[in-house]
Scaffold this active site. Structure first.
Site, PDB file in Angstrom:
ATOM      1  N   ASP A  88       0.858  -1.181   0.000  1.00 36.55           N
ATOM      2  CA  ASP A  88       0.000   0.000   0.000  1.00 36.55           C
ATOM      3  C   ASP A  88       0.896   1.233   0.000  1.00 36.55           C
ATOM      4  OD1 ASP A  88      -2.039  -1.811   0.346  1.00 36.55           O
ATOM      5  OD2 ASP A  88      -2.920  -0.824   2.086  1.00 36.55           O
ATOM      6  N   HIS A 145       5.010  -7.232  -0.184  1.00 41.51           N
ATOM      7  CA  HIS A 145       4.726  -8.522  -0.812  1.00 41.51           C
ATOM      8  C   HIS A 145       5.429  -8.628  -2.161  1.00 41.51           C
ATOM      9  CE1 HIS A 145       1.308  -9.686   1.961  1.00 41.51           C
ATOM     10  NE2 HIS A 145       1.532  -8.419   2.280  1.00 41.51           N
ATOM     11  N   SER A 247       8.165   4.055   4.927  1.00 38.55           N
ATOM     12  CA  SER A 247       9.371   4.181   4.130  1.00 38.55           C
ATOM     13  C   SER A 247       9.045   4.011   2.649  1.00 38.55           C
ATOM     14  CB  SER A 247      10.426   3.180   4.578  1.00 38.55           C
ATOM     15  OG  SER A 247      11.685   3.568   4.087  1.00 38.55           O
TER      16      SER A 247
END
Length: 281
Positions: A88, A145, A247
């Site tokens: 995200d 992911h 980050s």
């Protein structure tokens, strides 16, 4: 002087690592009063939707870090077709790698070789390929992911500073992603070599991977290269790591990506959303 440039400039003399370690200490504190206050305040300020969380009760998390890196429900992030967004966040930049250069922000480029810790041989593999940068704000889901299935070949820790990686700093600090502390993860895929770079930032308490646990913080020193005896094979959409506070992920592919027309720089993305396609995806 703009406020954004001022914000970037005042970061140069700050003790980046000391501030990050102090935040890390607070985020790992198990005091019920403190951790519950931090979690509930964070949820309120950033509008976190706990209905997506596998554990929706804020009080059930042992530490703020456990809450911050919380798992989502199985159906919260369906996987799209082709190349997937790994996290995200905001798709800050993407495109083709111009010889050795990637776009950091408008008018600012950085070197692939420097990003990979000075490894010219590895950098050459990505010339003519494609890249994408995803910025994870504090309010985002913070597990990273796999955009494609791949087998880990090497992990490299690169020491550096810990500038913030938000838009203001990205626009004003040269070579930001190749300057900050980072974890470089090299994979072999059916689409050729792929690299995932997890970039550290101000007040990021730690970076973890699923195969080695917490990697940063490490004592700053030389570049450290790590290989693993056991085969590490991760499938498309499988978790590969996580940030303890926000980050950026920089990912690059040796082959060109045909990015979908539905995305553009600055677009808000979800993990699992399609970014486009490689030749065989």
């Amino acid at each position: 002087m703009s406020l954004a440039k001022l914000f970037a400039l005042i970061q140069y003399p700050l003790p980046h690592h000391l501030l990050s370690r102090l935040v890390g200490y607070l985020a790992d504190c198990r005091s019920l009063w403190l951790k519950n206050t931090l979690i509930r305040t964070f949820i309120r300020v950033f509008g976190v939707d706990m209905k997506e969380a596998a554990e929706p009760d804020p009080g059930a998390y042992a530490t703020f870090n456990d809450f911050f890196t919380r798992a989502l429900t199985n159906d919260a992030r369906p996987l799209g077709e082709g190349l997937l967004c790994p996290a995200d966040g905001t798709l800050s930049q993407y495109g083709q790698i111009d010889r050795d250069h990637l776009l950091q922000a408008k008018g600012r480029r950085f070197s692939m070789m420097e990003l990979l810790g000075g490894d010219e041989k590895q950098a050459r593999r990505y010339r003519g390929g494609s890249y994408a940068n995803i910025y994870l704000s504090p309010s985002d889901y913070h597990r990273v992911h796999m955009p494609l299935a791949g087998t880990l070949t090497e992990m490299v820790y690169v020491p550096g500073r810990l500038f913030s990686v938000n838009a203001a700093t990205t626009n004003h600090v040269p070579n930001l992603f190749a300057r900050n502390e980072r974890l470089v993860c090299h994979f072999d895929t059916d689409q050729g070599p792929m690299v995932m770079v997890l970039v550290g930032a101000m007040i990021v308490a730690a970076i973890e991977t699923v195969w080695a646990g917490q990697i940063t913080p490490l004592p700053r020193g030389d570049v450290q290269r790590m290989r693993f005896d056991a085969l590490v094979r991760l499938e498309k959409g499988q978790e590969m790591g996580r940030f303890k506070l926000g980050s950026t992920v920089v990912m690059a592919f040796s082959e060109p990506v045909t990015f979908t027309d539905e995305i553009e720089p600055g677009a808000k993305m979800h993990m699992g959303q399609s970014l486009g396609a490689l030749k065989y995806s």
